[in-house]
Design a protein around this motif. Structure first.
Motif, PDB file in Angstrom:
ATOM      1  N   SER A 161      18.498  11.505   2.582  1.00 50.95           N
ATOM      2  CA  SER A 161      17.451  11.701   3.585  1.00 50.95           C
ATOM      3  C   SER A 161      16.719  13.004   3.314  1.00 50.95           C
ATOM      4  O   SER A 161      17.305  14.087   3.311  1.00 50.95           O
ATOM      5  N   ARG A 162      15.393  12.903   3.093  1.00 52.43           N
ATOM      6  CA  ARG A 162      14.627  14.134   2.852  1.00 52.43           C
ATOM      7  C   ARG A 162      14.463  14.936   4.133  1.00 52.43           C
ATOM      8  O   ARG A 162      14.292  16.146   4.084  1.00 52.43           O
ATOM      9  N   ASN A 163      14.539  14.266   5.290  1.00 52.33           N
ATOM     10  CA  ASN A 163      14.490  15.005   6.564  1.00 52.33           C
ATOM     11  C   ASN A 163      15.752  15.854   6.704  1.00 52.33           C
ATOM     12  O   ASN A 163      15.706  17.022   7.064  1.00 52.33           O
TER      13      ASN A 163
ATOM     14  N   SER B 119       0.961  10.078   8.148  1.00 49.59           N
ATOM     15  CA  SER B 119      -0.160  11.021   8.242  1.00 49.59           C
ATOM     16  C   SER B 119      -1.419  10.485   7.552  1.00 49.59           C
ATOM     17  O   SER B 119      -2.522  10.942   7.854  1.00 49.59           O
ATOM     18  N   VAL B 120      -1.280   9.540   6.616  1.00 45.22           N
ATOM     19  CA  VAL B 120      -2.470   8.995   5.942  1.00 45.22           C
ATOM     20  C   VAL B 120      -2.736   7.536   6.298  1.00 45.22           C
ATOM     21  O   VAL B 120      -3.681   6.937   5.798  1.00 45.22           O
ATOM     22  N   THR B 121      -1.919   6.952   7.169  1.00 41.04           N
ATOM     23  CA  THR B 121      -2.098   5.523   7.506  1.00 41.04           C
ATOM     24  C   THR B 121      -3.513   5.261   8.027  1.00 41.04           C
ATOM     25  O   THR B 121      -4.169   4.292   7.634  1.00 41.04           O
TER      26      THR B 121
ATOM     27  N   MET C  34       0.853  -1.189   0.000  1.00 42.87           N
ATOM     28  CA  MET C  34       0.000   0.000   0.000  1.00 42.87           C
ATOM     29  C   MET C  34       0.886   1.237   0.000  1.00 42.87           C
ATOM     30  O   MET C  34       1.533   1.543   1.009  1.00 42.87           O
ATOM     31  N   GLY C  35       0.937   1.931  -1.121  1.00 44.02           N
ATOM     32  CA  GLY C  35       1.789   3.117  -1.255  1.00 44.02           C
ATOM     33  C   GLY C  35       2.899   2.844  -2.258  1.00 44.02           C
ATOM     34  O   GLY C  35       3.798   2.049  -1.979  1.00 44.02           O
ATOM     35  N   GLY C  36       2.786   3.478  -3.416  1.00 41.60           N
ATOM     36  CA  GLY C  36       3.787   3.262  -4.479  1.00 41.60           C
ATOM     37  C   GLY C  36       4.758   4.428  -4.574  1.00 41.60           C
ATOM     38  O   GLY C  36       5.120   4.864  -5.663  1.00 41.60           O
ATOM     39  N   GLY C  37       5.179   4.932  -3.422  1.00 42.08           N
ATOM     40  CA  GLY C  37       6.164   6.020  -3.415  1.00 42.08           C
ATOM     41  C   GLY C  37       7.564   5.459  -3.518  1.00 42.08           C
ATOM     42  O   GLY C  37       7.792   4.338  -4.006  1.00 42.08           O
ATOM     43  N   SER C  38       8.499   6.224  -3.017  1.00 37.40           N
ATOM     44  CA  SER C  38       9.898   5.857  -3.098  1.00 37.40           C
ATOM     45  C   SER C  38      10.159   4.504  -2.419  1.00 37.40           C
ATOM     46  O   SER C  38      10.708   3.566  -3.016  1.00 37.40           O
ATOM     47  N   TRP C  39       9.703   4.371  -1.183  1.00 36.83           N
ATOM     48  CA  TRP C  39      10.005   3.159  -0.415  1.00 36.83           C
ATOM     49  C   TRP C  39       9.147   1.981  -0.871  1.00 36.83           C
ATOM     50  O   TRP C  39       9.624   0.857  -1.026  1.00 36.83           O
TER      51      TRP C  39
ATOM     52  N   MET D 264       9.160  14.376  -1.674  1.00 37.40           N
ATOM     53  CA  MET D 264       8.718  13.211  -0.893  1.00 37.40           C
ATOM     54  C   MET D 264       8.383  13.629   0.534  1.00 37.40           C
ATOM     55  O   MET D 264       8.771  14.714   0.973  1.00 37.40           O
ATOM     56  N   VAL D 265       7.693  12.749   1.223  1.00 39.75           N
ATOM     57  CA  VAL D 265       7.224  13.058   2.575  1.00 39.75           C
ATOM     58  C   VAL D 265       8.408  13.304   3.523  1.00 39.75           C
ATOM     59  O   VAL D 265       9.425  12.611   3.460  1.00 39.75           O
ATOM     60  N   VAL D 266       8.251  14.330   4.394  1.00 33.82           N
ATOM     61  CA  VAL D 266       9.280  14.629   5.411  1.00 33.82           C
ATOM     62  C   VAL D 266       8.641  14.315   6.769  1.00 33.82           C
ATOM     63  O   VAL D 266       8.066  15.178   7.420  1.00 33.82           O
TER      64      VAL D 266
ATOM     65  N   PRO E 193      18.208   1.241   8.897  1.00 28.89           N
ATOM     66  CA  PRO E 193      18.891   2.166   7.985  1.00 28.89           C
ATOM     67  C   PRO E 193      18.759   1.735   6.529  1.00 28.89           C
ATOM     68  O   PRO E 193      19.454   0.835   6.076  1.00 28.89           O
ATOM     69  N   SER E 194      17.862   2.373   5.793  1.00 28.31           N
ATOM     70  CA  SER E 194      17.539   1.883   4.450  1.00 28.31           C
ATOM     71  C   SER E 194      16.994   3.004   3.585  1.00 28.31           C
ATOM     72  O   SER E 194      15.822   3.345   3.693  1.00 28.31           O
ATOM     73  N   HIS E 195      17.825   3.541   2.732  1.00 28.73           N
ATOM     74  CA  HIS E 195      17.317   4.523   1.781  1.00 28.73           C
ATOM     75  C   HIS E 195      16.883   3.803   0.512  1.00 28.73           C
ATOM     76  O   HIS E 195      17.627   2.976  -0.033  1.00 28.73           O
ATOM     77  N   ALA E 196      15.685   4.154   0.049  1.00 28.47           N
ATOM     78  CA  ALA E 196      15.140   3.536  -1.165  1.00 28.47           C
ATOM     79  C   ALA E 196      16.118   3.678  -2.333  1.00 28.47           C
ATOM     80  O   ALA E 196      16.278   2.755  -3.138  1.00 28.47           O
ATOM     81  N   GLU E 197      16.777   4.831  -2.396  1.00 26.43           N
ATOM     82  CA  GLU E 197      17.690   5.100  -3.522  1.00 26.43           C
ATOM     83  C   GLU E 197      18.828   4.077  -3.578  1.00 26.43           C
ATOM     84  O   GLU E 197      19.401   3.844  -4.641  1.00 26.43           O
ATOM     85  N   GLU E 198      19.174   3.486  -2.442  1.00 27.70           N
ATOM     86  CA  GLU E 198      20.230   2.468  -2.432  1.00 27.70           C
ATOM     87  C   GLU E 198      19.642   1.069  -2.639  1.00 27.70           C
ATOM     88  O   GLU E 198      20.250   0.228  -3.305  1.00 27.70           O
TER      89      GLU E 198
ATOM     90  N   TYR F  56      -0.629  -0.677  -4.454  1.00 27.32           N
ATOM     91  CA  TYR F  56      -1.808   0.205  -4.456  1.00 27.32           C
ATOM     92  C   TYR F  56      -1.354   1.639  -4.184  1.00 27.32           C
ATOM     93  O   TYR F  56      -0.564   1.886  -3.262  1.00 27.32           O
ATOM     94  N   ASP F  57      -1.842   2.579  -4.989  1.00 26.72           N
ATOM     95  CA  ASP F  57      -1.583   3.997  -4.716  1.00 26.72           C
ATOM     96  C   ASP F  57      -2.802   4.775  -5.172  1.00 26.72           C
ATOM     97  O   ASP F  57      -3.478   4.381  -6.135  1.00 26.72           O
ATOM     98  N   ASN F  58      -3.118   5.864  -4.467  1.00 24.59           N
ATOM     99  CA  ASN F  58      -4.310   6.629  -4.862  1.00 24.59           C
ATOM    100  C   ASN F  58      -3.991   7.680  -5.928  1.00 24.59           C
ATOM    101  O   ASN F  58      -4.867   8.408  -6.361  1.00 24.59           O
ATOM    102  N   ASP F  59      -2.741   7.730  -6.344  1.00 28.44           N
ATOM    103  CA  ASP F  59      -2.344   8.695  -7.366  1.00 28.44           C
ATOM    104  C   ASP F  59      -2.306   7.998  -8.727  1.00 28.44           C
ATOM    105  O   ASP F  59      -1.458   7.140  -8.965  1.00 28.44           O
TER     106      ASP F  59
END
Ligand SMILES: NC(=O)c1ccc[n+]([C@@H]2O[C@H](COP(=O)([O-])OP(=O)(O)OC[C@H]3O[C@@H](n4cnc5c(N)ncnc54)[C@H](O)[C@@H]3O)[C@@H](O)[C@H]2O)c1
Length: 334
Positions: free
Chosen positions: A256-258, A82-84, A7-12, A280-282, A138-143, A30-33
């Protein structure tokens, strides 16, 4: 072949879907976008989140929550915290059988202070919950998307569920999953570290060096432990991948977007401007507000959380909060 719904087809979510296909699983995202769903199905990319990296052609995406829910008994929650609750309340309306929920998001819910496992228990009737696992570390999607070596933790109060998730996600070439029974520690570690990532970016934006960052990580870890232990988690969990490990990654990495949001603030942006520049979400922003109020409620001293809160929500200059932090009463380290 095992089927998994993400559920959620974002970066992660996309990077994990790719890993699961590498692990010979059948995956439906699944993604709502609609644009995200179309891009995954037609072009096998998620350009705004993962650049030019190609996703496996075997990954399918849908905008139908019902289709995704019926696809598998294992539900990966990869939407922002925030949307869970919204996603789960929609799931509640259509769920027909037991599911094992695997949360990979990192955050605490604003206002309730809830961890995602608590939101699941709130929203989904008990007869439909097979169990809950937090997959974090510790897991960045980009890696992960380029199959760089990564180690994380599957934490659950039920060791068998943690082991199942360990089996499903582990990949001998690049993805190693450890188990833990300290669900509270894992959920809090994964969420709270984002606050220090924002602070780490601020330090770089202001031009401070590695001495400052090292102190931030070490003293931040202590604050994380204070909160976690009072809420029933284990100190030793935070000495592992979900605490020390994730603090290092998120405070030191350009992915890290944070960190990136904090960097912009350190360089002079206000919160709104810095967030408007992120694709992306912060999670750390909302988690900071939650942790600030939580620490006050628990009566715990968390000077770094308070300082980040002051910058983000009281619009106090980062340099001023650092000056105040340094001017605090001198004391023993432990
Ligand atoms: N990106 C990473 O490297 C990474 C690593 C570990 C953990 N996480 C955590 O995973 C979570 C997701 O992060 P991300 O980086 O994938 O975020 P993201 O912003 O890249 O993607 C979020 C996705 O959720 C979708 N979404 C938003 N609201 C939705 C809704 N109501 N219903 C269905 N879909 C919805 C969006 O369309 C988007 O595709 C966060 O908690 C983050 O901290 C991210």
């Amino acid at each position: 072949m095992e089927k998994i719904a993400v559920m959620g087809g974002g970066s992660w979510g996309s990077a994990l879907a790719n890993l699961l296909v590498d692990n010979h699983k059948e995956v439906l995202v699944y993604d709502n976008d609609q644009a995200t769903v179309d891009e995954i199905n037609q072009f096998h990319t998620n350009k705004s989140k993962l650049g030019d990296n190609l996703l496996s052609k075997e990954i399918k995406a849908t905008r139908s929550l019902e289709e995704a829910l019926n696809f598998s008994s294992l539900i990966v929650l990869a939407v922002p915290t925030s949307v869970t609750r919204i996603v789960l309340s929609n799931i509640k309306k259509i769920i027909k059988d037991k599911k094992l929920f695997v949360n990979v998001a990192k955050g605490l819910e604003l206002n309730t202070n809830d961890r995602v496992s608590e939101i699941v228990n709130d929203e989904i009737p008990g007869q439909y919950i097979e169990g809950f696992v937090s997959l974090t570390g510790p897991s960045h999607a980009e890696e992960v998307i380029v199959r760089n070596l990564t180690s994380i933790v599957a934490a659950s109060e039920n060791l068998e569920h943690a082991k199942l998730v360990q089996e499903i996600f582990s990949n001998e070439s690049y993805f190693r999953v450890y188990t833990s029974c300290d669900l509270i520690g894992a959920e809090l570690g994964g969420s709270l570290k984002n606050i220090y990532a924002i602070a780490s970016g601020m330090l770089d934006g202001l031009g401070y060096g590695i001495n400052a960052k090292s102190a931030l990580i070490t003293r931040g870890l202590l604050e994380m432990k204070r909160i976690t232990v009072l809420l029933g988690g284990l100190e030793e969990t935070l000495n592992g991948l979900v605490g020390v490990g994730d603090l290092i990654v998120t405070c030191m990495s350009k992915f890290s977007r944070n960190y990136s949001a904090g960097l912009l603030i350190g360089e002079g942006d206000d919160l709104k401007t810095s967030l408007s520049k992120m694709t992306m979400v912060v999670e750390g922003v909302k988690t900071c507000k939650t942790a600030y109020h939580l620490s006050k409620k628990l009566g715990i001293e968390t000077p770094i959380i308070d300082a980040v809160y002051d910058v983000l929500f009281n619009e106090i200059e980062p340099r001023v909060v650092i000056k105040n932090l340094m001017a605090r009463e001198l004391k023993s380290e432990h």
